[in-house]
Each structure stands twice: as structure tokens, then as C-alpha cells.
Design a protein around this motif. Structure first.
Motif, PDB file in Angstrom:
ATOM      1  N   LEU A  41      -2.514   9.029   5.101  1.00 26.60           N
ATOM      2  CA  LEU A  41      -1.653   7.911   4.718  1.00 26.60           C
ATOM      3  C   LEU A  41      -2.163   6.646   5.404  1.00 26.60           C
TER       4      LEU A  41
ATOM      5  N   GLN B 103       5.643   8.268   3.900  1.00 27.04           N
ATOM      6  CA  GLN B 103       5.388   7.081   3.092  1.00 27.04           C
ATOM      7  C   GLN B 103       6.682   6.526   2.504  1.00 27.04           C
TER       8      GLN B 103
ATOM      9  N   THR C  93       0.142   3.807  -4.300  1.00 25.17           N
ATOM     10  CA  THR C  93       0.022   2.529  -3.608  1.00 25.17           C
ATOM     11  C   THR C  93       1.298   1.750  -3.797  1.00 25.17           C
TER      12      THR C  93
ATOM     13  N   ILE D 224      -1.728   2.628   6.164  1.00 22.60           N
ATOM     14  CA  ILE D 224      -0.773   1.517   6.224  1.00 22.60           C
ATOM     15  C   ILE D 224      -1.552   0.245   6.541  1.00 22.60           C
TER      16      ILE D 224
ATOM     17  N   THR E 279       1.258   0.601   1.638  1.00 22.64           N
ATOM     18  CA  THR E 279       0.980   1.996   1.981  1.00 22.64           C
ATOM     19  C   THR E 279       0.192   2.633   0.849  1.00 22.64           C
ATOM     20  N   LYS E 280      -0.667   3.556   1.225  1.00 17.68           N
ATOM     21  CA  LYS E 280      -1.484   4.246   0.219  1.00 17.68           C
ATOM     22  C   LYS E 280      -1.787   5.657   0.702  1.00 17.68           C
TER      23      LYS E 280
ATOM     24  N   LEU F 286       8.529   4.599   5.176  1.00 19.42           N
ATOM     25  CA  LEU F 286       7.900   3.305   5.431  1.00 19.42           C
ATOM     26  C   LEU F 286       8.191   2.324   4.305  1.00 19.42           C
ATOM     27  N   GLU F 287       8.152   2.794   3.075  1.00 14.49           N
ATOM     28  CA  GLU F 287       8.424   1.902   1.952  1.00 14.49           C
ATOM     29  C   GLU F 287       9.879   1.424   1.980  1.00 14.49           C
TER      30      GLU F 287
END
Length: 270
Positions: free
Chosen positions: A139, A114, A268, A141, A132-133, A117-118
Motif C-alpha cells: 500500500l 486503505q 487509486t 501513501i 493511496t494506491k 486512510l481514505e
């Protein structure tokens, strides 16, 4: 001859010490009680045996009011059942500890993905298009459709293909099951290529999945694609802003293990 004076018998005063006997019995019983409580707090075969021996010593070693021992016979069958139960509980506790540790490591692994990705989202200024959460299932997306497709189409934009390729690289070190799900708003569509929103949502999810799997380091057996049309909205379809949120593709990296309730690491990306 003069008579010797009679010597008076000397009488020594002695305290009555008969109270010591029941007092000693009481102390013995208290000692036995504390031994039982201590041993039962963390039961295993060795401690159970020590408890039995200590209990018998305490009960048999003291002298009661009637000067008779007070043995407590222990049923061998009951002892065996207690030992077996204690072993099962100890084994269960060890299995639970290992499971909790495995879940914690898996959560940390998903958290690292995550974070990657962030970082990509922020460096490419995609905060308004990707989210994303981290959930109990894995996970999630969420990619809004305007970041992937032109209106009413299912072919990925060039920048969307780049996004899918970058995501595929991040997924390689995490060989987990991945689902790609297409969503639409509730505005009807009736084209030769897409007779319904079902068809559009399915085609979009499949096309995104195909680009992910262009990376040969991913295992296709762990991937699946589906479309649910307009039937799982996240916002109200009454206005344009709500419909825009509903038009999306969701990529879920699923957990191998069940996460404990109220996972404290849920997060989140706003």
C-alpha cells in the motif's frame, strides 16, 4: 409289415456368432482405456493402485482371438517413480493453494487499512494532498510536500504532525515493513542546512519517520527512511504543477508475500 416312413433330419438354422469374439475384445480394450483416462485425471497412490488392478483385470480377464490372456507387465521402478511424482505434484498444488490464500488475506488486510486512510482523507478534505494506491508491492501513501512542510524546509507543520500521529495509530494493527521516501523537484537548492535536494529529501523523510515512531506501539526495526532528491519524478518539472507533484513524501506499507500479477484489487484514490 409296412415299412415306416423315413424321418427327415431336421436342420435348425443358426446365425454365425463368431463376430462376438473380436467385438468382446474391443469392448474390453475400450473399458481399459476409459479406466486409464479416469485414473490419470487425478493421480494419487490409491487411485494409481486401483487403476493398475482394474487395468490388469480388464486385460487379463478377457479372452483374445487366440484364446490367450494379454497381460501388461508393470515395471516396479516405473510405478514407484510415477507415484513419487504424483505425490510431489499433489504437495506442490497444496502449497500453492495455501500461498494464494495467504496472499488473498494479506491483500484484504491492506485493503482495510486503505479504507481507513481514505476515510481520514475525506473527513479532513485532503483529497488534493494525499493519495493511496494498492500495488503488487504493498500500500503506497503519497503526501504532497505542501501538506507537510513549508517551502524549502524540513520541519513538519503542526497539522502534518497530527496526520503522522493518526497514520501511526492505523499502522499499529498491521506490523509490516514500512519505508518513508522523500522526493523533491529539480529546482536547485543551496543552503547551509541543505546543500542539495538530496539533503532536503533525506531530512524530510527522517523527520516524518520520527513522528510516526513517537507511537511506542510501532516496531522501529520495521521502519526505514531514505531520500532520492529529484531523481524519481512522477510529473514533468517544466511547469509549476508538475514540480508540485514531484515534491512529496511516500510511505509504503510493504507486503510480506509476493502478490500475483495483475492484482484485481489495485486501487487509486483520485
Amino acid at each position: 409289415m409296412a415299412k415306416r416312413p423315413k424321418r427327415h433330419a431336421q436342420h435348425e438354422e443358426h446365425m454365425d456368432e463368431s463376430w462376438l469374439i473380436p467385438y468382446a475384445d474391443l469392448l474390453t480394450l475400450l473399458l481399459a482405456l476409459f479406466i486409464v483416462l479416469f485414473a490419470s485425471s487425478e493421480m494419487d497412490a490409491k487411485k494409481f493402485d486401483q487403476m493398475v488392478r482394474s487395468f490388469n483385470v480388464a486385460m487379463n480377464g478377457g479372452v483374445g482371438v487366440l484364446d490367450q490372456p494379454s497381460p501388461v507387465p508393470l515395471d516396479p521402478m516405473l510405478q514407484q517413480q510415477t507415484l513419487h511424482k504424483g505425490a510431489q505434484e499433489a504437495e506442490k498444488t497444496e502449497e500453492e493453494r495455501k500461498l494464494e490464500e495467504a496472499i488473498r488475506k494479506e491483500t484484504e488486510d491492506l485493503k482495510k487499512l486503505q479504507t481507513q486512510l481514505e476515510g481520514y482523507i475525506q473527513s479532513n478534505q485532503l483529497q488534493d494532498k494525499l493519495q493511496t494506491k494498492l500495488t503488487d508491492e504493498g500500500l503506497l501513501i503519497t503526501i504532497l510536500d505542501n501538506a507537510l512542510f513549508d517551502s524549502g524546509k524540513a520541519d513538519l507543520k503542526p497539522e502534518a504532525r497530527k496526520l503522522a500521529a493518526e497514520m501511526a495509530v492505523m499502522l499499529v494493527p498491521h506490523p509490516k515493513k514500512v519505508t518513508v521516501t522523500g522526493h523533491t523537484d529539480n529546482v536547485p537548492i543551496n543552503r547551509v542546512e541543505f546543500p542539495s535536494n538530496w539533503d532536503l529529501s533525506v531530512k524530510r523523510s527522517v523527520n516524518f519517520l520520527k513522528v510516526l515512531l513517537e507511537n511506542n506501539n510501532l516496531d522501529p526495526t520495521k521502519f526505514s527512511a531514505t531520500g532520492v532528491g529529484e531523481y524519481h519524478p512522477v510529473a514533468d518539472n517544466k511547469d509549476a504543477a508538475g514540480r508540485a507533484k514531484n515534491r512529496r513524501v511516500e510511505v509504503a506499507i510493504l507486503r510480506d508475500l509476493a502478490s500475483p500479477p495483475n492484482n484485481s484489487m489495485n486501487h487509486t484514490n483520485p
